[in-house]
Design a protein around this motif. Structure first.
Motif, PDB file in Angstrom:
ATOM      1  N   PHE A  28       0.731  -1.295  -0.078  1.00 54.76           N
ATOM      2  CA  PHE A  28      -0.213   0.011   0.030  1.00 54.76           C
ATOM      3  C   PHE A  28       0.932   1.430   0.000  1.00 54.76           C
ATOM      4  O   PHE A  28       1.903   1.331   0.513  1.00 54.76           O
ATOM      5  N   CYS A  29       0.355   2.435  -0.555  1.00 50.16           N
ATOM      6  CA  CYS A  29       1.139   3.659  -0.723  1.00 50.16           C
ATOM      7  C   CYS A  29      -0.064   4.640  -0.689  1.00 50.16           C
ATOM      8  O   CYS A  29      -1.233   4.547  -0.602  1.00 50.16           O
ATOM      9  N   ALA A  30       0.263   5.998  -0.108  1.00 55.02           N
ATOM     10  CA  ALA A  30      -0.727   6.972   0.247  1.00 55.02           C
ATOM     11  C   ALA A  30      -1.088   7.502  -1.184  1.00 55.02           C
ATOM     12  O   ALA A  30      -2.196   7.801  -1.474  1.00 55.02           O
ATOM     13  N   ALA A  31      -0.212   7.248  -2.171  1.00 55.67           N
ATOM     14  CA  ALA A  31      -0.567   7.906  -3.598  1.00 55.67           C
ATOM     15  C   ALA A  31       0.353   7.090  -4.528  1.00 55.67           C
ATOM     16  O   ALA A  31       1.339   6.489  -4.121  1.00 55.67           O
ATOM     17  N   LYS A  32      -0.085   6.950  -5.755  1.00 57.44           N
ATOM     18  CA  LYS A  32       0.744   6.218  -6.681  1.00 57.44           C
ATOM     19  C   LYS A  32       1.400   7.163  -7.458  1.00 57.44           C
ATOM     20  O   LYS A  32       0.788   8.239  -8.206  1.00 57.44           O
ATOM     21  N   CYS A  33       2.889   6.848  -7.495  1.00 54.31           N
ATOM     22  CA  CYS A  33       3.641   7.618  -8.439  1.00 54.31           C
ATOM     23  C   CYS A  33       3.457   7.494  -9.862  1.00 54.31           C
ATOM     24  O   CYS A  33       3.384   6.202 -10.216  1.00 54.31           O
ATOM     25  N   PRO A  34       3.514   8.489 -10.600  1.00 57.30           N
ATOM     26  CA  PRO A  34       3.408   8.164 -12.068  1.00 57.30           C
ATOM     27  C   PRO A  34       4.286   7.239 -12.762  1.00 57.30           C
ATOM     28  O   PRO A  34       4.057   6.806 -13.842  1.00 57.30           O
ATOM     29  N   TYR A  35       5.520   7.151 -12.307  1.00 56.48           N
ATOM     30  CA  TYR A  35       6.628   6.391 -12.956  1.00 56.48           C
ATOM     31  C   TYR A  35       6.522   4.800 -12.359  1.00 56.48           C
ATOM     32  O   TYR A  35       6.902   4.011 -13.014  1.00 56.48           O
ATOM     33  N   CYS A  36       5.867   4.675 -11.428  1.00 58.39           N
ATOM     34  CA  CYS A  36       6.231   3.396 -10.574  1.00 58.39           C
ATOM     35  C   CYS A  36       5.123   2.265 -10.998  1.00 58.39           C
ATOM     36  O   CYS A  36       3.953   2.271 -11.098  1.00 58.39           O
ATOM     37  N   ASP A  37       6.216   1.004 -11.326  1.00 62.59           N
ATOM     38  CA  ASP A  37       5.078   0.053 -11.563  1.00 62.59           C
ATOM     39  C   ASP A  37       5.187  -1.288 -10.519  1.00 62.59           C
ATOM     40  O   ASP A  37       5.004  -2.367 -11.069  1.00 62.59           O
ATOM     41  N   ASN A  39       4.271  -3.288  -7.285  1.00 66.64           N
ATOM     42  CA  ASN A  39       3.003  -3.755  -6.931  1.00 66.64           C
ATOM     43  C   ASN A  39       2.383  -3.145  -5.708  1.00 66.64           C
ATOM     44  O   ASN A  39       2.559  -3.349  -4.635  1.00 66.64           O
ATOM     45  N   SER A  40       1.857  -1.652  -5.945  1.00 64.66           N
ATOM     46  CA  SER A  40       1.397  -0.794  -4.815  1.00 64.66           C
ATOM     47  C   SER A  40       0.222  -0.134  -5.170  1.00 64.66           C
ATOM     48  O   SER A  40      -0.186  -0.041  -6.263  1.00 64.66           O
ATOM     49  N   HIS A  41      -0.567  -0.036  -4.134  1.00 67.74           N
ATOM     50  CA  HIS A  41      -2.085   0.305  -4.400  1.00 67.74           C
ATOM     51  C   HIS A  41      -2.473   1.194  -3.169  1.00 67.74           C
ATOM     52  O   HIS A  41      -1.688   1.156  -2.249  1.00 67.74           O
ATOM     53  N   ALA A 112      11.347   3.439   3.415  1.00 65.87           N
ATOM     54  CA  ALA A 112      10.366   4.582   3.859  1.00 65.87           C
ATOM     55  C   ALA A 112      10.418   5.729   2.689  1.00 65.87           C
ATOM     56  O   ALA A 112      11.410   6.139   2.274  1.00 65.87           O
ATOM     57  N   ASN A 113       9.089   6.053   2.727  1.00 67.60           N
ATOM     58  CA  ASN A 113       9.091   7.578   2.114  1.00 67.60           C
ATOM     59  C   ASN A 113       9.164   8.758   3.159  1.00 67.60           C
ATOM     60  O   ASN A 113       8.891   8.616   4.049  1.00 67.60           O
ATOM     61  N   PRO A 114       9.820   9.617   2.480  1.00 69.90           N
ATOM     62  CA  PRO A 114      10.288  10.747   3.456  1.00 69.90           C
ATOM     63  C   PRO A 114       9.391  11.875   3.907  1.00 69.90           C
ATOM     64  O   PRO A 114       9.573  12.768   3.542  1.00 69.90           O
TER      65      PRO A 114
END
Ligand SMILES: C[S@@+](CC[C@H](N)C(=O)[O-])C[C@H]1O[C@@H](n2cnc3c(N)ncnc32)[C@H](O)[C@@H]1O
Ligand code: SF4
Length: 394
Positions: A28-37, A39-41, A112-114
């Motif tokens: 899981f992520c807070a938002a999806k980054c436009p470059y990222c593939d 497995n994050s939702h 971690a995301n900063p």
């Protein structure tokens, strides 16, 4: 000779040259980054106790299959594992400890995301057993962070880094280069700034436009102007090698740089083809059992994985035995990413011969070296590693 190990035993034990690790995927992520593939939702409500129960069940299942192992590393990857509650992380670590004794120098990394939300948890992660953090800094320029869809500023990134340094002995961060409108002068300056704050490890990835991502779609329609061309990107790669080496953090893998001794033990398990148990949606594992080396792959969709663990006690969607030539190929492809290269005897233990004529040609071109029982790409060879590998496996 009764004490002589059989060739089969040697192959069963081959993973020992790389060690044993556990990968835990938090999708899981807070938002999806436009470059990222990856497995994050993005999900509104995550029932962490339910997720913890599933991780525990999977770790117990794998522990029963792999008794007597000593764990060299645990890696919480994602997704954004720094959105996990510290209690969840600590309990997963304890579940692993209940199955496998920890090596004295076990590395326990959390990605971690900063943002400030996450840094408030760093101390609690450290108290729970995490001893290394890998932060997604990505850029040291606010406009570019915005274009990459990141939810943090440079100032926040730097503040997060300082907190991480206080909480963990080992801190790494990721940068992405070859971004829109970035030239070599900018990248050299940015990387030099980054190295001034780096502790012991840095990953520098060239921006890849992945199909199926927002950037992929924009690129297909002719958007995403100003990306550096292949020649400039290749020069940026060489700049990266030169500047990191001069700062005492030479490359040890295509995109990874560390002070000697601070290489990521977890990633070394992959590249040196040790064994790793993998839990969580989409996670891939490699397990050496008495009946062969197995590739495992978990259900990719978070809901499907959770349902499979809860209903059947197994989140994997695939378990496949690797042939000897699969194993040789995997060892070649992974180990040649490392500056240390591959152990030729280990490769040959799995069967196929190396095409010695081509190796000789590559040595003549200054692209690989073969010495002390190892085959390795040179500094000139690493930027064209894919072509070298094609040559070796064709
Ligand atoms: C699983 S992701 C990162 C973890 C964390 N969620 C974050 O974003 O900070 C691992 C790293 O892969 C890199 N990455 C992801 N997609 C990429 C792409 N398309 N091109 C280059 N690097 C990429 C980023 O540097 C990222 O930090
Ligand atoms: S780069 Fe990190 S935060 Fe962004 S979508 Fe991918 S995993 Fe999530």
């Amino acid at each position: 000779m009764p004490n002589q190990p059989s060739p089969t035993a040697a192959l069963t034990d081959d993973w020992r040259a790389g060690g044993f690790a556990l990968y835990v995927h938090w999708p899981f992520c807070a938002a999806k980054c436009p470059y990222c593939d990856f497995n994050s939702h993005v999900a509104a409500n995550i029932d962490q106790p339910r997720w913890l129960a599933a991780y525990r069940a999977e770790i117990a299942r794998l522990g029963a299959e792999l008794p007597g192992r000593v764990l060299n590393s645990i890696f919480f990857g994602g997704g954004t594992p720094s959105l996990m509650a510290p209690e969840t992380v600590a309990a997963v670590i304890e579940a692993a400890r209940a199955q496998w004794p920890f090596a004295n120098d076990i590395e326990i990394t959390l990605e971690a995301n900063p943002t400030s939300i996450e840094t408030g948890r760093f101390r609690a992660y450290a108290d729970g057993g995490v001893n290394r953090v890998s932060m997604g800094m990505q850029a040291l320029n606010d406009d570019d962070l915005r274009r990459l869809g990141r939810m943090h500023s440079v100032a926040e990134g730097r503040a997060a880094f300082d907190i991480a340094r206080d909480c963990f002995t080992r801190v790494s961060f990721d940068l992405i280069y070859a971004r829109q409108d970035q030239d070599r002068v900018h990248w050299r300056r940015e990387l030099t700034e980054a190295l001034a704050m780096a502790v012991d490890h840095l990953s520098a990835y060239q921006l890849t436009i992945e199909p199926g991502t927002a950037f992929g779609a924009r690129h297909e329609k002719g958007g995403l102007k100003g990306l550096p061309d292949d020649d400039i990107s290749a020069d940026m790669y060489l700049d990266t090698q030169e500047i990191c080496a001069a700062a005492g953090m030479p490359t040890y893998e295509i995109s990874n740089h560390a002070r000697p001794g601070a290489e990521s033990r977890h990633n070394l398990v992959y590249w040196r083809q040790g064994d790793w148990a993998a839990v969580g949606p989409g996670a891939h594992g490699r397990l050496s059992l008495p009946n062969g080396r197995w590739a495992t792959e978990a259900h990719r969709a978070p809901g499907e994985w959770l349902a499979a663990v809860e209903a059947r006690g197994n989140g994997d969607s695939l378990r496949e035995v690797l042939t000897l030539s699969d194993r040789a190929m995997e060892y070649l492809l992974m180990s040649m990413r490392l500056t240390e290269g591959m152990e030729v005897a280990r490769y040959l233990a799995h069967g196929p011969e190396l095409p010695q004529g081509r190796v000789t040609d590559l040595i003549g071109l200054g692209l690989v070296t073969q010495a002390g029982g190892r085959l390795a790409a040179t500094a000139t060879g690493r930027p064209v590693l894919n072509a070298i590998l094609r040559d070796l496996v064709d």
